[in-house]
Each structure stands twice: as structure tokens, then as C-alpha cells.
Design a protein around this motif. Sequence first.
Motif, PDB file in Angstrom:
ATOM      1  N   ILE A  81       0.835  -1.188   0.000  1.00 14.80           N
ATOM      2  CA  ILE A  81       0.000   0.000   0.000  1.00 14.80           C
ATOM      3  C   ILE A  81       0.876   1.247   0.000  1.00 14.80           C
ATOM      4  CG2 ILE A  81      -1.668   1.352   1.329  1.00 14.80           C
ATOM      5  CD1 ILE A  81      -2.833  -1.285   2.321  1.00 14.80           C
ATOM      6  N   GLY A  82       0.618   2.145  -0.958  1.00 22.76           N
ATOM      7  CA  GLY A  82       1.340   3.412  -0.991  1.00 22.76           C
ATOM      8  C   GLY A  82       0.615   4.490  -0.223  1.00 22.76           C
ATOM      9  N   TYR A  83      -0.715   4.527  -0.356  1.00 22.34           N
ATOM     10  CA  TYR A  83      -1.537   5.527   0.339  1.00 22.34           C
ATOM     11  C   TYR A  83      -2.902   4.905   0.574  1.00 22.34           C
ATOM     12  CZ  TYR A  83      -3.941   9.901   1.410  1.00 22.34           C
ATOM     13  OH  TYR A  83      -4.670  10.902   2.035  1.00 22.34           O
ATOM     14  N   VAL A  94     -11.097  10.356  -4.156  1.00 25.79           N
ATOM     15  CA  VAL A  94     -10.625  11.094  -5.318  1.00 25.79           C
ATOM     16  C   VAL A  94      -9.102  11.078  -5.303  1.00 25.79           C
ATOM     17  CG1 VAL A  94     -10.642  13.302  -6.539  1.00 25.79           C
ATOM     18  CG2 VAL A  94     -12.681  12.549  -5.278  1.00 25.79           C
ATOM     19  N   VAL A  95      -8.515  10.379  -6.277  1.00 23.77           N
ATOM     20  CA  VAL A  95      -7.067  10.167  -6.331  1.00 23.77           C
ATOM     21  C   VAL A  95      -6.412  11.283  -7.130  1.00 23.77           C
ATOM     22  CG1 VAL A  95      -5.235   8.583  -7.028  1.00 23.77           C
ATOM     23  CG2 VAL A  95      -7.421   7.673  -6.175  1.00 23.77           C
ATOM     24  N   THR A  96      -5.363  11.866  -6.533  1.00 25.49           N
ATOM     25  CA  THR A  96      -4.624  12.929  -7.201  1.00 25.49           C
ATOM     26  C   THR A  96      -3.172  12.502  -7.412  1.00 25.49           C
ATOM     27  OG1 THR A  96      -4.206  13.983  -5.053  1.00 25.49           O
ATOM     28  CG2 THR A  96      -6.144  14.722  -6.268  1.00 25.49           C
ATOM     29  N   SER A  97      -2.329  13.423  -7.829  1.00 21.07           N
ATOM     30  CA  SER A  97      -0.947  13.128  -8.191  1.00 21.07           C
ATOM     31  C   SER A  97      -0.231  12.349  -7.099  1.00 21.07           C
ATOM     32  CB  SER A  97      -0.194  14.430  -8.473  1.00 21.07           C
ATOM     33  OG  SER A  97       1.149  14.171  -8.827  1.00 21.07           O
ATOM     34  N   GLY A 101      -4.910  11.538  -2.065  1.00 20.81           N
ATOM     35  CA  GLY A 101      -6.203  12.114  -2.376  1.00 20.81           C
ATOM     36  C   GLY A 101      -7.049  12.280  -1.137  1.00 20.81           C
ATOM     37  N   GLN A 102      -8.332  12.451  -1.352  1.00 18.34           N
ATOM     38  CA  GLN A 102      -9.253  12.657  -0.244  1.00 18.34           C
ATOM     39  C   GLN A 102     -10.592  12.015  -0.544  1.00 18.34           C
ATOM     40  OE1 GLN A 102     -10.439  16.798   0.282  1.00 18.34           O
ATOM     41  NE2 GLN A 102      -9.784  17.262  -1.806  1.00 18.34           N
ATOM     42  N   VAL A 103     -11.347  11.767   0.528  1.00 20.59           N
ATOM     43  CA  VAL A 103     -12.656  11.146   0.417  1.00 20.59           C
ATOM     44  C   VAL A 103     -13.722  12.226   0.354  1.00 20.59           C
ATOM     45  CG1 VAL A 103     -14.358   9.720   1.624  1.00 20.59           C
ATOM     46  CG2 VAL A 103     -11.966   9.000   1.532  1.00 20.59           C
ATOM     47  N   LYS A 104     -14.663  12.058  -0.574  1.00 19.38           N
ATOM     48  CA  LYS A 104     -15.767  12.995  -0.715  1.00 19.38           C
ATOM     49  C   LYS A 104     -17.091  12.251  -0.679  1.00 19.38           C
ATOM     50  CE  LYS A 104     -13.244  16.504  -3.363  1.00 19.38           C
ATOM     51  NZ  LYS A 104     -13.243  17.351  -4.582  1.00 19.38           N
ATOM     52  N   ALA A 105     -18.137  12.961  -0.257  1.00 16.71           N
ATOM     53  CA  ALA A 105     -19.477  12.387  -0.251  1.00 16.71           C
ATOM     54  C   ALA A 105     -20.009  12.354  -1.680  1.00 16.71           C
ATOM     55  CB  ALA A 105     -20.387  13.213   0.655  1.00 16.71           C
ATOM     56  N   THR A 117      -8.017  11.118 -10.915  1.00 14.43           N
ATOM     57  CA  THR A 117      -8.068  12.390 -11.637  1.00 14.43           C
ATOM     58  C   THR A 117      -6.769  12.668 -12.379  1.00 14.43           C
ATOM     59  OG1 THR A 117      -7.281  13.669  -9.732  1.00 14.43           O
ATOM     60  CG2 THR A 117      -9.663  13.321  -9.920  1.00 14.43           C
ATOM     61  N   THR A 118      -5.857  11.701 -12.402  1.00 14.91           N
ATOM     62  CA  THR A 118      -4.576  11.882 -13.076  1.00 14.91           C
ATOM     63  C   THR A 118      -4.531  11.051 -14.357  1.00 14.91           C
ATOM     64  OG1 THR A 118      -3.257  10.034 -12.189  1.00 14.91           O
ATOM     65  CG2 THR A 118      -3.605  11.931 -10.742  1.00 14.91           C
ATOM     66  N   ALA A 119      -3.482  11.256 -15.142  1.00 14.90           N
ATOM     67  CA  ALA A 119      -3.288  10.475 -16.361  1.00 14.90           C
ATOM     68  C   ALA A 119      -2.415   9.251 -16.120  1.00 14.90           C
ATOM     69  CB  ALA A 119      -2.666  11.354 -17.449  1.00 14.90           C
TER      70      ALA A 119
END
Length: 235
Positions: A81-83, A94-97, A101-105, A117-119
Motif C-alpha cells: 500500500i502506498g496511500y 478522489v485520487v490525485t498526483s 487524495g481525499q474522500v468525498k461524499a 483524476t490523473t493520467a
Amino acid sequence: MPASPTYQIDLSLAPATIEALVDGGYSFYTMFAVQMKNAAARPTIGFSTQNITANMPIVWKADVSAYTSFTPISSGSVVRIGYEVPINIGQTFVVTSGGIGQVKAGGPVSKIAIANTTAGAFTSGFARAICGEETTVPIYAVPLYGNQTNIAAPLPKVLLQFTTASLQPGTLIEKLAMEFQAGASYSPSLLVEAAANQTRALSYDINAGWNWGAYSWAEIIPANADLAKVLIVQE
């Protein structure tokens, strides 16, 4: 917020079975089921122990974390596990660079979403702790490609097995007896559907096998079964 449901299985073993398992160098493994329609998803070893005793409670909570990893999905690999972040049904990670990332409702009803959300591509899935362990372990893994959203749900099903094969928690599994240490010994597996805040009682005998009273909440899975098809439920 109500407390997360707890699941428990009480496994009992007779002295002769304990002696045979210990003398043979067997380990006890558990693996969890998830619901996801993706043929590339793979289950992992969720828990392992060589501490074989007369009474072996298997206890876990419904809670899971969503994680990202850079470990390639390959049978026999151990997912690192990295994150990770705790998440609930109906939420989206929501996964970012970098895979953070963070959890959203506002996620899918009765399921969990992991949205990239990244390439870049990651390995992702759910993780949880079991049997009082402090460290969470991946319970399945699936590719998370760039700008893709994966939707899945943890299921209250657990696979139980004794084997002399040596496998770490987090190891990606497909066909256990066919692909890993073919010279090892394997019991049939038992797939148990647990019930929230209840205890399932069952036993294992080295010769007679599993006994759960033939109730509908469990079934025998052959040692050479395709566990990816058994544990990744694509309904």
C-alpha cells in the motif's frame, strides 16, 4: 453515526487435527470477497497464521480503507500500500498526483468509488485489519487507469483454508493450488457468508474436512478453484 458491524467466525479444531497441522507446517489463511465487474481484479491473502489452536476466532469489522499502490498486478506479487484512507459506502476516494487524495461524499449508492483524476495508472482496491491486527492489508487489487473510476463493494464473505504453502498477507491470488508451490498440501477451502453482529460456528477435521452443519451460509470450494472467480463477484 452507528457503529460499524462486526463479523465473527468461531473455528474449532480437535487435538488430533491440531497435531497434524502443526507437524505438517500448515498455515491458516483467510481471503475476502468483493463485488466488482472487472475481470482484471484479483483477491489477496487477507490474513495468515501458523498459530494453530483449538479455538480460532476470526473477527473483523465491515470498515475498509481505499488504497493506491504502485505494485503491478501479477499472481504471487505482494501488494504494498502506498496511500490509504478510511472510506464508507456511498463515498468516493478522489485520487490525485502520486496516488494520494481525499474522500468525498456523493458516491454510488451501496458501493464505493475510487476516482483517478490523473493520467497515470495505479493499483487500487480496499484494505482492512482482521483478528486484532493493527496493520491493514489489501483484500483485493484492480488496475486504476488514468482518469478512470472503479466502483466496488466489500462483501461479508470470507474464504478459509489450511495449506503448507507459504504466502504473505497481501499476496495476489488466482488459482492457489495450481500456481503456487505445487508441491505443497492444500485443504479444500470453505467460503463463509458472515452475518453482521453474529457468530458463525464451524469446525475443521484433518480427515473429514469442514463441518458447519450444512447450513446455506457456507460452501466447499475445491483447492484448485479459480479464486478470482469465487471472490470477485461480478453480479
